[in-house]
Scaffold this motif. Sequence first.
Motif, PDB file in Angstrom:
ATOM      1  N   VAL A 277       0.876  -1.173   0.000  1.00 53.10           N
ATOM      2  CA  VAL A 277       0.000   0.000   0.000  1.00 53.10           C
ATOM      3  C   VAL A 277       0.916   1.226   0.000  1.00 53.10           C
ATOM      4  O   VAL A 277       1.665   1.449   0.958  1.00 53.10           O
ATOM      5  N   ILE A 278       0.896   1.967  -1.090  1.00 54.58           N
ATOM      6  CA  ILE A 278       1.918   3.000  -1.274  1.00 54.58           C
ATOM      7  C   ILE A 278       1.309   4.399  -1.313  1.00 54.58           C
ATOM      8  O   ILE A 278       0.354   4.666  -2.040  1.00 54.58           O
ATOM      9  N   ASP A 279       1.888   5.274  -0.517  1.00 58.34           N
ATOM     10  CA  ASP A 279       1.459   6.665  -0.415  1.00 58.34           C
ATOM     11  C   ASP A 279       1.883   7.436  -1.678  1.00 58.34           C
ATOM     12  O   ASP A 279       3.077   7.598  -1.940  1.00 58.34           O
ATOM     13  N   PHE A 280       0.910   7.901  -2.445  1.00 60.61           N
ATOM     14  CA  PHE A 280       1.220   8.640  -3.667  1.00 60.61           C
ATOM     15  C   PHE A 280       0.644  10.049  -3.592  1.00 60.61           C
ATOM     16  O   PHE A 280       0.291  10.647  -4.597  1.00 60.61           O
ATOM     17  N   SER A 281       0.524  10.573  -2.382  1.00 58.45           N
ATOM     18  CA  SER A 281      -0.066  11.907  -2.241  1.00 58.45           C
ATOM     19  C   SER A 281       1.021  12.968  -2.361  1.00 58.45           C
ATOM     20  O   SER A 281       2.206  12.669  -2.390  1.00 58.45           O
ATOM     21  N   THR A 282       0.610  14.236  -2.378  1.00 60.17           N
ATOM     22  CA  THR A 282       1.592  15.302  -2.572  1.00 60.17           C
ATOM     23  C   THR A 282       2.635  15.366  -1.473  1.00 60.17           C
ATOM     24  O   THR A 282       3.792  15.648  -1.737  1.00 60.17           O
ATOM     25  N   PRO A 286       7.948  13.882  -3.408  1.00 59.51           N
ATOM     26  CA  PRO A 286       9.369  13.719  -3.725  1.00 59.51           C
ATOM     27  C   PRO A 286       9.854  12.304  -3.433  1.00 59.51           C
ATOM     28  O   PRO A 286      10.866  11.898  -3.980  1.00 59.51           O
ATOM     29  N   ILE A 287       9.163  11.618  -2.578  1.00 61.14           N
ATOM     30  CA  ILE A 287       9.716  10.324  -2.203  1.00 61.14           C
ATOM     31  C   ILE A 287       8.913   9.138  -2.717  1.00 61.14           C
ATOM     32  O   ILE A 287       9.261   7.993  -2.442  1.00 61.14           O
ATOM     33  N   SER A 288       7.872   9.397  -3.510  1.00 61.20           N
ATOM     34  CA  SER A 288       7.138   8.242  -4.037  1.00 61.20           C
ATOM     35  C   SER A 288       8.074   7.371  -4.886  1.00 61.20           C
ATOM     36  O   SER A 288       7.911   6.156  -4.952  1.00 61.20           O
ATOM     37  N   GLY A 289       9.074   8.037  -5.499  1.00 62.37           N
ATOM     38  CA  GLY A 289      10.081   7.272  -6.259  1.00 62.37           C
ATOM     39  C   GLY A 289      10.870   6.333  -5.356  1.00 62.37           C
ATOM     40  O   GLY A 289      11.157   5.196  -5.723  1.00 62.37           O
ATOM     41  N   PHE A 290      11.165   6.814  -4.135  1.00 58.94           N
ATOM     42  CA  PHE A 290      11.892   5.959  -3.200  1.00 58.94           C
ATOM     43  C   PHE A 290      11.025   4.790  -2.745  1.00 58.94           C
ATOM     44  O   PHE A 290      11.505   3.686  -2.567  1.00 58.94           O
ATOM     45  N   TYR A 291       9.727   5.067  -2.547  1.00 57.52           N
ATOM     46  CA  TYR A 291       8.828   3.981  -2.152  1.00 57.52           C
ATOM     47  C   TYR A 291       8.808   2.904  -3.242  1.00 57.52           C
ATOM     48  O   TYR A 291       8.769   1.717  -2.953  1.00 57.52           O
ATOM     49  N   LEU A 338       7.745  -6.358 -11.168  1.00 54.08           N
ATOM     50  CA  LEU A 338       8.703  -5.244 -11.138  1.00 54.08           C
ATOM     51  C   LEU A 338       8.373  -4.212 -12.208  1.00 54.08           C
ATOM     52  O   LEU A 338       8.428  -3.001 -11.967  1.00 54.08           O
ATOM     53  N   ARG A 339       8.021  -4.697 -13.379  1.00 51.73           N
ATOM     54  CA  ARG A 339       7.689  -3.785 -14.465  1.00 51.73           C
ATOM     55  C   ARG A 339       6.468  -2.943 -14.092  1.00 51.73           C
ATOM     56  O   ARG A 339       6.438  -1.730 -14.315  1.00 51.73           O
ATOM     57  N   ALA A 340       5.477  -3.596 -13.487  1.00 54.25           N
ATOM     58  CA  ALA A 340       4.252  -2.880 -13.116  1.00 54.25           C
ATOM     59  C   ALA A 340       4.543  -1.813 -12.051  1.00 54.25           C
ATOM     60  O   ALA A 340       4.005  -0.708 -12.113  1.00 54.25           O
ATOM     61  N   ILE A 341       5.395  -2.141 -11.095  1.00 48.16           N
ATOM     62  CA  ILE A 341       5.722  -1.148 -10.059  1.00 48.16           C
ATOM     63  C   ILE A 341       6.476   0.029 -10.688  1.00 48.16           C
ATOM     64  O   ILE A 341       6.220   1.191 -10.383  1.00 48.16           O
ATOM     65  N   ASN A 342       7.372  -0.291 -11.580  1.00 44.53           N
ATOM     66  CA  ASN A 342       8.106   0.745 -12.304  1.00 44.53           C
ATOM     67  C   ASN A 342       7.183   1.727 -12.996  1.00 44.53           C
ATOM     68  O   ASN A 342       7.446   2.927 -13.040  1.00 44.53           O
ATOM     69  N   GLY A 343       6.107   1.190 -13.533  1.00 42.94           N
ATOM     70  CA  GLY A 343       5.198   2.012 -14.327  1.00 42.94           C
ATOM     71  C   GLY A 343       4.242   2.856 -13.499  1.00 42.94           C
ATOM     72  O   GLY A 343       3.479   3.645 -14.055  1.00 42.94           O
ATOM     73  N   LEU A 344       4.276   2.726 -12.180  1.00 41.77           N
ATOM     74  CA  LEU A 344       3.341   3.495 -11.349  1.00 41.77           C
ATOM     75  C   LEU A 344       3.712   4.969 -11.382  1.00 41.77           C
ATOM     76  O   LEU A 344       4.880   5.323 -11.297  1.00 41.77           O
ATOM     77  N   GLU A 345       2.690   5.824 -11.488  1.00 42.88           N
ATOM     78  CA  GLU A 345       2.974   7.248 -11.462  1.00 42.88           C
ATOM     79  C   GLU A 345       2.150   7.939 -10.401  1.00 42.88           C
ATOM     80  O   GLU A 345       0.970   7.663 -10.233  1.00 42.88           O
ATOM     81  N   SER A 346       2.783   8.847  -9.707  1.00 43.34           N
ATOM     82  CA  SER A 346       2.093   9.591  -8.659  1.00 43.34           C
ATOM     83  C   SER A 346       1.402  10.801  -9.267  1.00 43.34           C
ATOM     84  O   SER A 346       2.006  11.561 -10.008  1.00 43.34           O
ATOM     85  N   LYS A 347       0.109  10.952  -8.912  1.00 43.50           N
ATOM     86  CA  LYS A 347      -0.602  12.117  -9.420  1.00 43.50           C
ATOM     87  C   LYS A 347      -0.842  13.147  -8.316  1.00 43.50           C
ATOM     88  O   LYS A 347      -1.403  14.194  -8.557  1.00 43.50           O
ATOM     89  N   GLY A 348      -0.485  12.798  -7.102  1.00 47.29           N
ATOM     90  CA  GLY A 348      -0.640  13.745  -6.002  1.00 47.29           C
ATOM     91  C   GLY A 348      -2.062  13.842  -5.511  1.00 47.29           C
ATOM     92  O   GLY A 348      -2.949  13.130  -5.953  1.00 47.29           O
ATOM     93  N   GLY A 349      -2.269  14.743  -4.543  1.00 52.07           N
ATOM     94  CA  GLY A 349      -3.588  14.887  -3.925  1.00 52.07           C
ATOM     95  C   GLY A 349      -3.419  14.968  -2.431  1.00 52.07           C
ATOM     96  O   GLY A 349      -2.320  15.161  -1.929  1.00 52.07           O
ATOM     97  N   THR A 350      -4.538  14.831  -1.714  1.00 55.38           N
ATOM     98  CA  THR A 350      -4.437  14.775  -0.256  1.00 55.38           C
ATOM     99  C   THR A 350      -4.100  13.346   0.144  1.00 55.38           C
ATOM    100  O   THR A 350      -3.910  12.496  -0.704  1.00 55.38           O
ATOM    101  N   THR A 351      -4.044  13.091   1.454  1.00 51.96           N
ATOM    102  CA  THR A 351      -3.588  11.783   1.894  1.00 51.96           C
ATOM    103  C   THR A 351      -4.664  11.011   2.618  1.00 51.96           C
ATOM    104  O   THR A 351      -5.273  11.532   3.555  1.00 51.96           O
TER     105      THR A 351
END
Length: 458
Positions: A277-282, A286-291, A338-351
């Motif tokens: 479960v990965i936090d992709f909020s604003t 900066p760190i969604s890439g690290f997640y 791995l490929r699917a995780i790579n392709g995830l993109e953060s669109k931001g928002g609240t948390t």
Amino acid sequence: MLSGRLHLLCAVTALAALLVVLQAQTTPLFPVACELNVLIILDRSDSVKGGFNKSRKFVTDVSEELQIGPSKHRMAMIVYSGLSYRREVFNWNFAKTNEEFVRVTNNLRAIGGTTNTKKALEVGLELLSQRNQTIPTLVLVVTDGRRVIIYCEHRGEDNASLVTQTTVAGTSSWSDCRSADDPKGPGQQMQQLYNTWVFAAATGEPEKVDTRELIDITGNINHIVMHRGRELATDITKRLLREAQDKCRTTTTTTTTTTTTTTTNPITGCELDLVLVIDFSTTTDPISGFYKDLSKRLVSSLKIGPHYTQVAVVTFATVGRTRVRFNLKKFKTQEEVLRAINGLESKGGTTAIGEGIRLGTTMASEEEGARPGIATKVMVVFTDGWSNKGPDPSQMAKKAVSEGFEVFTVAYTAKVKNAVTTNNETLKEVSQDGAHSFTDNDYQKLIDRIRQRNLPCL
Ligand SMILES: *[C@@H]1O[C@H](CO)[C@@H](O)[C@H](O)[C@H]1NC(C)=O
Ligand SMILES: *[C@@H]1O[C@H](CO)[C@@H](O)[C@H](O)[C@H]1NC(C)=O
Ligand SMILES: *[C@@H]1O[C@H](CO)[C@@H](O)[C@H](O)[C@H]1NC(C)=O
Ligand SMILES: *[C@@H]1O[C@H](CO)[C@@H](O)[C@H](O)[C@H]1NC(C)=O
């Protein structure tokens, strides 16, 4: 692969080593059968605070390996403490499903005081006389393993004066120094019953366990299950049950030649349903890439596949932007995940951490590819802990735990431009306890822990 696996187990515990030896002698350590009578004899005295809760958790955890019902694993249970307390006796087939069994067991409460295992075993013998004798029987005595304090009397050297002493059972050298409720008699009777295996599990600290009493009950030191190193008694028992049923499946397919389906699902013992479960909020932008990197590191160290680890990913931001990116059955190989995780993109928002966990919990259903009763369930929440929308994170986490998930949190703490500090309060509430809360600094420990489940198959 099997021999490699046995080899590894052999190295892990002496108990497992014995299992191998016993298998070679074709006397299974555990009854091998698709159908079983299972009698649980559960010590409800709380000699160590929380000891009973541990024992109760042991029973419900172990029951996950069973398929409870009148035509599969038929359960009976005795919950006991001292003589003067009410004993609860649940007759054969009192639970028709695993859920019912867990519900009844979870409603049991501890009663302080002493323990009378002898009496409990005598009641057990009565219950066993009503068992279905055409199928094997497993008796499992579960206790926190406390030492029984007994009162001793013996003659002094002059053969006249009476010496009395209280002592801890099992430590006295006096042969006449036995407690009034010595379980040896009924224990032996039980061991001699046809097609019956008697096991004892001690859920407390191994060094405090009264081994002698447990040997009296089981008649065999290899039938005593305790924590060994980092392996809990639960894990050991679950593995034994799993392996026994694994063999039962093989036996069925080789002897039942009329069975047309050769596609039986072998249980590997490495099944793990892993929900990330990965936090992709604003706040964490900066760190969604690290997640993502951390997730990939974890996935890379596991054995991925339908018989091993299955992975689902949920990303969360705003409630409306929280979604299942893929469920447990979507991908069958490590490369795909791995490929699917790579392709995830953060669109931001609240948390909305709570919403993320809620959605992650829905992955526990078979429709999403989960393997209830077979796979261990683990949820890893990657977040800084700040939540400002949606359901309460700690409540959602509790719900996930009650549905069988082990819930971990991972926070990224290294300095990153624009990143906020972590909200340790929420992190603590979401992870089950301190031991389930990790950061990028000790992340390898978390990987090692989750990887345990796959080790025998790697
Ligand atoms: C044991 O569990 C019960 C409820 O399941 C709880 O009320 C109680 O506080 C627990 N006891 C300990 C010592 O944790
Ligand atoms: C005992 O179990 C066998 C095997 O499942 C079953 O065929 C039989 O009906 C059972 N007997 C009773 C009395 O329930
Ligand atoms: C000690 O007493 C017991 C029983 O009272 C008796 O049988 C035994 O012979 C006595 N032994 C000695 C050495 O006096
Ligand atoms: C929160 O936890 C992190 C990681 O353990 C630690 O570095 C940080 O100092 C903690 N923050 C507070 C305010 O305690």
